[in-house]
Scaffold this motif. Structure first.
Motif, PDB file in Angstrom:
ATOM      1  N   ALA A 122      -6.557  11.897  -1.941  1.00 31.40           N
ATOM      2  CA  ALA A 122      -7.797  12.334  -1.433  1.00 31.40           C
ATOM      3  C   ALA A 122      -7.735  12.718   0.105  1.00 31.40           C
ATOM      4  O   ALA A 122      -8.657  13.765   0.377  1.00 31.40           O
ATOM      5  CB  ALA A 122      -9.003  11.326  -1.537  1.00 31.40           C
ATOM      6  N   LEU A 123      -7.123  11.945   0.865  1.00 32.58           N
ATOM      7  CA  LEU A 123      -6.888  12.142   2.352  1.00 32.58           C
ATOM      8  C   LEU A 123      -6.463  13.564   2.785  1.00 32.58           C
ATOM      9  O   LEU A 123      -6.756  14.363   3.396  1.00 32.58           O
ATOM     10  CB  LEU A 123      -6.253  11.079   3.057  1.00 32.58           C
ATOM     11  CG  LEU A 123      -6.522  10.824   4.464  1.00 32.58           C
ATOM     12  CD1 LEU A 123      -7.967  10.408   4.805  1.00 32.58           C
ATOM     13  CD2 LEU A 123      -5.417   9.923   5.114  1.00 32.58           C
TER      14      LEU A 123
ATOM     15  N   GLN B 105      -3.671   2.957  -6.299  1.00 35.35           N
ATOM     16  CA  GLN B 105      -5.000   3.226  -5.252  1.00 35.35           C
ATOM     17  C   GLN B 105      -4.788   4.035  -3.974  1.00 35.35           C
ATOM     18  O   GLN B 105      -5.218   4.644  -3.548  1.00 35.35           O
ATOM     19  CB  GLN B 105      -5.515   1.873  -5.051  1.00 35.35           C
ATOM     20  CG  GLN B 105      -6.498   1.535  -6.242  1.00 35.35           C
ATOM     21  CD  GLN B 105      -7.430   0.350  -5.929  1.00 35.35           C
ATOM     22  OE1 GLN B 105      -7.123  -0.334  -4.775  1.00 35.35           O
ATOM     23  NE2 GLN B 105      -8.368  -0.093  -6.799  1.00 35.35           N
ATOM     24  N   HIS B 106      -3.608   3.497  -3.417  1.00 37.77           N
ATOM     25  CA  HIS B 106      -3.037   3.774  -2.305  1.00 37.77           C
ATOM     26  C   HIS B 106      -2.811   5.198  -2.171  1.00 37.77           C
ATOM     27  O   HIS B 106      -3.069   6.135  -1.428  1.00 37.77           O
ATOM     28  CB  HIS B 106      -1.862   2.980  -1.764  1.00 37.77           C
ATOM     29  CG  HIS B 106      -0.936   3.370  -0.668  1.00 37.77           C
ATOM     30  ND1 HIS B 106      -1.532   3.188   0.762  1.00 37.77           N
ATOM     31  CD2 HIS B 106      -0.036   4.267  -0.558  1.00 37.77           C
ATOM     32  CE1 HIS B 106      -0.458   3.753   1.437  1.00 37.77           C
ATOM     33  NE2 HIS B 106       0.185   4.187   1.052  1.00 37.77           N
ATOM     34  N   LYS B 107      -1.964   5.556  -3.300  1.00 38.64           N
ATOM     35  CA  LYS B 107      -1.633   7.160  -3.512  1.00 38.64           C
ATOM     36  C   LYS B 107      -2.873   8.035  -3.852  1.00 38.64           C
ATOM     37  O   LYS B 107      -3.046   9.101  -3.183  1.00 38.64           O
ATOM     38  CB  LYS B 107      -0.584   7.264  -4.734  1.00 38.64           C
ATOM     39  CG  LYS B 107       0.793   6.735  -4.475  1.00 38.64           C
ATOM     40  CD  LYS B 107       1.400   8.023  -3.849  1.00 38.64           C
ATOM     41  CE  LYS B 107       2.616   7.910  -3.176  1.00 38.64           C
ATOM     42  NZ  LYS B 107       3.329   8.775  -2.636  1.00 38.64           N
ATOM     43  N   GLN B 108      -3.574   7.426  -4.584  1.00 38.83           N
ATOM     44  CA  GLN B 108      -4.929   8.175  -4.655  1.00 38.83           C
ATOM     45  C   GLN B 108      -5.654   8.476  -3.264  1.00 38.83           C
ATOM     46  O   GLN B 108      -6.251   9.680  -3.333  1.00 38.83           O
ATOM     47  CB  GLN B 108      -5.801   7.494  -5.719  1.00 38.83           C
ATOM     48  CG  GLN B 108      -5.464   7.641  -7.185  1.00 38.83           C
ATOM     49  CD  GLN B 108      -6.377   6.814  -8.075  1.00 38.83           C
ATOM     50  OE1 GLN B 108      -6.900   5.813  -7.769  1.00 38.83           O
ATOM     51  NE2 GLN B 108      -6.203   7.264  -9.432  1.00 38.83           N
ATOM     52  N   ALA B 109      -5.906   7.509  -2.722  1.00 37.85           N
ATOM     53  CA  ALA B 109      -6.360   7.428  -1.288  1.00 37.85           C
ATOM     54  C   ALA B 109      -5.726   8.505  -0.652  1.00 37.85           C
ATOM     55  O   ALA B 109      -6.359   9.298   0.097  1.00 37.85           O
ATOM     56  CB  ALA B 109      -6.480   6.285  -0.774  1.00 37.85           C
ATOM     57  N   GLU B 110      -4.371   8.426  -0.391  1.00 39.53           N
ATOM     58  CA  GLU B 110      -3.508   9.549   0.311  1.00 39.53           C
ATOM     59  C   GLU B 110      -3.763  10.898  -0.419  1.00 39.53           C
ATOM     60  O   GLU B 110      -3.939  11.851   0.588  1.00 39.53           O
ATOM     61  CB  GLU B 110      -1.954   9.136   0.073  1.00 39.53           C
ATOM     62  CG  GLU B 110      -1.061   9.485   1.094  1.00 39.53           C
ATOM     63  CD  GLU B 110       0.367   8.916   0.719  1.00 39.53           C
ATOM     64  OE1 GLU B 110       0.600   7.946   1.115  1.00 39.53           O
ATOM     65  OE2 GLU B 110       1.074   9.657  -0.052  1.00 39.53           O
TER      66      GLU B 110
END
Ligand SMILES: Nc1ncnc2c1ncn2[C@@H]1O[C@H](COP(=O)(O)OP(=O)(O)O)[C@@H](O)[C@H]1O
Ligand SMILES: [Mg+2]
Length: 353
Positions: A123-124, A116-121
């Motif tokens: 997306a950012l 999730q953290h990587k996906q958010a990263e």
């Protein structure tokens, strides 16, 4: 407490942890694992215990390249690795377990799911790239708009000066001829012709002034400092504002785009002061310092409320200040303006040179 009760207590503690935790021996074999490990590998603890983590996670017979267990054996410190397995991102840490005699006995291996953290990263990062792309497009657009503005001004100036100016000049010459040929006694007509001549001369002067304002061609021959001095002299003649102009270290000619920007920003700043400030004094400084051009324009007029003026609103958007800022930003420069009602206005521009 019996050793069985002790083990149950530890197993329960292990199982309560959301990350996958296991204890390994020095050959990488799993001695113990928690529930999160079972669900990560989709296997029961019976299937997991006794296997190596490289076999269970990667399906290989040997440790993978960069395996933190191998590194930890050398450093005896915590080692970490971020892995992409299938569609998951995992953060792996391995901590040494050292007994009371200082020997390395086993290792604690923790795998955290950071997908999730990587996906958010990601997306950012994507958003950031889009933002940057849009920002660059806007920069190009605003540069084209400013170029277009200058081109149009130049065109109108030439039309005015070369075309309408020529017509007025020939009217003026014709009027002179008519005046000379006027029969004696035609006093009344003579006076009328003289009045028209005077108005024609005034129109020629006005057109020259307007076209000079639209196209500061004199920058090319005089340089920015002298061109600005001329502009200020003209303003002083037409208004009762006193302008003090100080300049130091400015080369006669420098990059054309920068010359024009400095001239236009000063011109717009003075137009604003005449239009809005009701000032009696203006102080203009143009100096070169540490590879920077510094232009400062200060007036002692009515000032304005920056929050109100700069705030985007539905009413007519003024462009003067925005274009000044844009001209500076386009040249990697900075534009700041300080103003307060009743306390005058101070504008500062820095452009690298
Ligand atoms: N030197 C100044 N003194 C007082 N008010 C100013 C000054 N410069 C700008 N302003 C205020 O900022 C507003 C925006 O200026 P600008 O963007 O140049 O637009 P415009 O001149 O077309 O109104 C002006 O309408 C005026 O209220
Ligand atoms: Mg303005």
């Amino acid at each position: 407490m019996s050793s069985k009760a002790y083990l149950v207590q530890w197993q329960t503690t292990f199982d309560a942890i959301n990350d996958s935790v296991c204890l390994l021996d020095m050959n990488g074999k799993i001695l113990r694992c928690n529930k999160a490990m079972e669900s990560l590998l989709q296997k029961s603890s019976k299937e997991i215990i006794g296997g190596t983590c490289w076999k269970l996670v990667h399906g290989t017979d040997k440790p993978i390249k960069g395996c933190p267990i191998v590194r930890m054996k050398k450093t005896l410190c915590r080692e970490t690795l971020v892995l992409e397995v299938d569609d998951k991102w995992l953060n792996v840490t391995v901590d040494p377990v050292i007994d009371e005699t200082g020997n390395l006995t086993s290792a604690v291996h923790i795998i955290s799911d950071i997908t999730q953290h990587k996906q958010a990263e990601k997306a950012l990062k994507r958003l950031n790239e889009e933002f940057l792309k849009e920002h660059n497009q806007r920069k190009i657009l605003s540069k084209s708009l400013i170029d277009l503005l200058e081109k149009d001004r130049r065109k109108i100036a030439m039309e005015l000066h070369d075309h309408i100016g020529q017509i007025l000049t020939s009217i003026k010459l014709n009027l002179e001829m008519i005046h000379e040929k006027l029969k004696p006694g035609g006093m009344e007509l003579g006076a009328q012709i003289a009045a028209v001549q005077e108005r024609t001369i005034q129109a020629i002067k006005d057109i020259k002034n307007v076209s000079r304002g639209l196209r500061p061609a004199m920058i090319e021959s005089l340089g920015v400092v002298s061109s600005l001095r001329e502009l200020f002299n003209e303003i002083q003649q037409q208004t009762d504002i006193e302008i003090r102009f100080f300049s130091r270290g400015i080369p006669k000619r420098f990059e054309e785009a920068k010359e024009l920007a400095v001239y236009r920003i000063a011109q717009e700043a003075l137009t604003n002061i005449i239009r809005h400030a009701g000032a009696k004094n203006i102080f203009v400084n143009l100096v070169k310092k540490d590879k920077k051009l510094l232009l400062s324009v200060e007036d002692n007029g009515v000032g304005f409320d920056q929050d109100k003026v700069m705030k985007p609103s539905k009413r007519k958007r003024s462009l003067g200040l925005l274009i000044m800022r844009e001209r500076a930003v386009q040249l990697e420069g900075e534009f700041t303006i300080e103003s307060q009602p009743g306390k005058g206005t101070h504008l500062l521009v820095e452009i690298p040179i």
